[in-house]
Motif scaffolding. Structure first.
Motif, short mmCIF file in Angstrom:
data_model
loop_
_atom_site.label_atom_id
_atom_site.label_comp_id
_atom_site.label_asym_id
_atom_site.label_seq_id
_atom_site.Cartn_x
_atom_site.Cartn_y
_atom_site.Cartn_z
N THR A 11 0.96 -1.17 0.00
CA THR A 11 0.05 0.10 -0.05
C THR A 11 0.90 1.19 -0.04
O THR A 11 2.20 1.14 0.40
CB THR A 11 -0.83 -0.12 1.09
N ASP A 12 0.40 2.29 -0.56
CA ASP A 12 1.09 3.59 -0.46
C ASP A 12 1.61 4.01 0.68
O ASP A 12 2.70 4.52 1.01
CB ASP A 12 0.28 4.75 -1.24
N THR A 13 0.81 3.77 1.88
CA THR A 13 1.09 4.02 3.32
C THR A 13 2.16 3.31 3.73
O THR A 13 3.23 3.80 4.29
CB THR A 13 -0.21 3.60 3.97
N ASP A 14 2.31 1.98 3.46
CA ASP A 14 3.41 1.37 4.30
C ASP A 14 4.71 1.48 3.13
O ASP A 14 5.76 1.59 3.92
CB ASP A 14 3.01 -0.13 3.97
N ILE A 15 4.66 1.61 2.03
CA ILE A 15 5.72 1.81 1.14
C ILE A 15 6.32 3.08 1.54
O ILE A 15 7.64 3.31 1.62
CB ILE A 15 5.37 1.85 -0.33
N ALA A 16 5.50 4.34 1.81
CA ALA A 16 5.96 5.68 2.11
C ALA A 16 6.61 5.58 3.27
O ALA A 16 7.91 6.20 3.51
CB ALA A 16 4.88 6.91 2.01
N ALA A 17 6.15 4.83 4.20
CA ALA A 17 6.78 4.90 5.69
C ALA A 17 8.07 4.16 5.74
O ALA A 17 9.10 4.49 6.25
CB ALA A 17 5.91 3.87 6.68
N LEU A 18 8.08 3.13 5.05
CA LEU A 18 9.35 2.21 4.92
C LEU A 18 10.16 2.95 4.02
O LEU A 18 11.36 2.94 4.64
CB LEU A 18 8.86 0.97 4.17
N THR A 19 10.15 3.55 3.00
CA THR A 19 10.93 4.65 2.47
C THR A 19 11.62 5.48 3.16
O THR A 19 12.82 5.86 3.32
CB THR A 19 10.36 4.97 1.25
N ALA A 20 10.59 6.20 3.98
CA ALA A 20 11.18 7.28 4.81
C ALA A 20 12.02 6.77 6.03
O ALA A 20 12.88 7.47 6.45
CB ALA A 20 9.91 7.90 5.72
N LEU A 21 11.65 5.58 6.68
CA LEU A 21 12.55 4.94 7.64
C LEU A 21 13.75 4.68 7.16
O LEU A 21 14.71 4.91 7.80
CB LEU A 21 11.84 3.71 8.06
N HIS A 22 14.08 3.90 6.15
CA HIS A 22 15.21 3.66 5.29
C HIS A 22 15.92 4.93 5.15
O HIS A 22 17.19 5.22 5.37
CB HIS A 22 15.08 2.79 4.23
N SER A 23 15.36 5.98 4.87
CA SER A 23 16.24 7.08 4.48
C SER A 23 16.72 7.78 5.60
O SER A 23 17.87 8.34 5.75
CB SER A 23 15.31 8.40 3.77
N ALA A 24 15.86 7.85 6.89
CA ALA A 24 16.28 8.16 8.12
C ALA A 24 17.46 7.60 8.71
O ALA A 24 18.30 8.20 9.21
CB ALA A 24 15.08 8.25 9.17
N VAL A 25 17.49 6.19 8.54
CA VAL A 25 18.54 5.51 9.03
C VAL A 25 19.88 5.87 8.06
O VAL A 25 21.01 5.87 8.85
CB VAL A 25 18.35 4.03 8.90
N ALA A 26 19.77 5.72 6.87
CA ALA A 26 20.82 6.28 5.98
C ALA A 26 21.66 7.67 6.29
O ALA A 26 22.58 7.82 6.51
CB ALA A 26 20.49 6.15 4.62
N GLY A 27 20.58 8.53 6.69
CA GLY A 27 21.08 9.74 7.03
C GLY A 27 21.66 9.73 8.47
O GLY A 27 22.60 10.66 8.73
N HIS A 28 21.03 9.16 9.25
CA HIS A 28 21.64 8.95 10.75
C HIS A 28 23.07 8.28 10.79
O HIS A 28 23.96 8.95 11.38
CB HIS A 28 20.56 8.05 11.50
N LEU A 29 23.12 7.36 10.00
CA LEU A 29 24.40 6.77 9.87
C LEU A 29 25.59 7.45 9.16
O LEU A 29 26.85 7.71 9.66
CB LEU A 29 24.43 5.42 9.06
N THR A 30 25.17 8.39 8.27
CA THR A 30 26.07 9.29 7.52
C THR A 30 26.42 10.39 8.43
O THR A 30 27.53 10.80 8.49
CB THR A 30 25.18 9.87 6.18
N ARG A 31 25.64 10.94 9.44
CA ARG A 31 25.96 12.09 10.28
C ARG A 31 26.93 11.34 11.33
O ARG A 31 27.90 12.02 11.65
CB ARG A 31 24.55 12.47 10.84
N GLU A 32 26.67 10.18 11.74
CA GLU A 32 27.42 9.48 12.64
C GLU A 32 28.87 8.97 12.10
O GLU A 32 29.82 9.14 12.91
CB GLU A 32 26.67 8.24 13.18
N TYR A 33 28.87 8.76 11.03
CA TYR A 33 30.09 7.78 10.54
C TYR A 33 30.66 8.37 9.32
O TYR A 33 31.58 7.80 8.76
CB TYR A 33 29.90 6.35 10.47
N GLY A 34 29.93 9.38 8.53
CA GLY A 34 30.45 9.80 7.42
C GLY A 34 29.97 9.10 6.11
O GLY A 34 29.06 8.11 6.32
#
Length: 175
Positions: A11-34
């Motif tokens: 569903t668009d709801t789950d797909i959007a939420a999962l995409t946002a979660l993966h993007s948030a984690v990628a951003g967090h790891l980049t801020r923490e570790y470069g």
């Protein structure tokens, strides 16, 4: 924190939420570790493909999707089968992510427990995964959750550590 587990839906709801979660984690790891291989964000197209071709487990809390992982019988390109115990029915655990604001609160450990439960019912004989062999990698976490190191390799010049967990599924591992 109360978590419920289910499978993501196409569903668009789950797909959007999962995409946002993966993007948030990628951003967090980049801020923490470069910048690193962990810095790339998922697209809605790749998330939708994962949901339609695999079992995507989601942990939900009052704020939505707290964490996720994907189980697939298809071997990822980064995995070298020769490093693992020989079994007929392995599953590969990929795309694990926990909302950065609640990491280290037990969500990841709970997701792995749910993954083991689902894998045994599949039935699979082993769970396999890789982790970055770097500070941004989660290898130590997997080791404390019952996975054993199975080997090390580099894929596209990215050093990886392989982990596996043998399961008490019908047919068991071959010796």
């Amino acid at each position: 924190m109360t978590l419920t587990f289910d499978f993501a839906t196409d569903t668009d709801t789950d797909i959007a939420a999962l995409t946002a979660l993966h993007s948030a984690v990628a951003g967090h790891l980049t801020r923490e570790y470069g910048d690193g291989p962990w810095s790339s964000s998922a697209s809605e197209t790749s998330v939708r493909r994962g949901v339609t071709t695999s079992k995507v487990i989601v942990a939900r809390d009052a704020d939505g999707i707290a964490g996720t992982l994907r189980l697939t019988p298809r071997k990822p390109l980064s995995i070298d089968r020769t490093c693992f115990t020989r079994v007929d029915r392995p599953l590969y655990l990929v795309d694990m992510a926990v909302r950065p604001s609640i990491q280290r609160s037990g969500v990841g450990r709970s997701l792995l427990s749910e993954a083991v439960r689902v894998a045994i019912a599949w039935p699979a004989q082993a769970l396999r995964l890789d982790a970055y062999d770097a500070a941004a990698g989660a290898g130590g976490f997997y080791a404390t959750c019952g996975f054993r190191e199975a080997g090390r390799a580099a894929y596209r010049k990215v050093p990886l550590i392989y982990y596996e967990r043998l399961l008490d599924a019908p047919g068991g591992p071959k010796t």
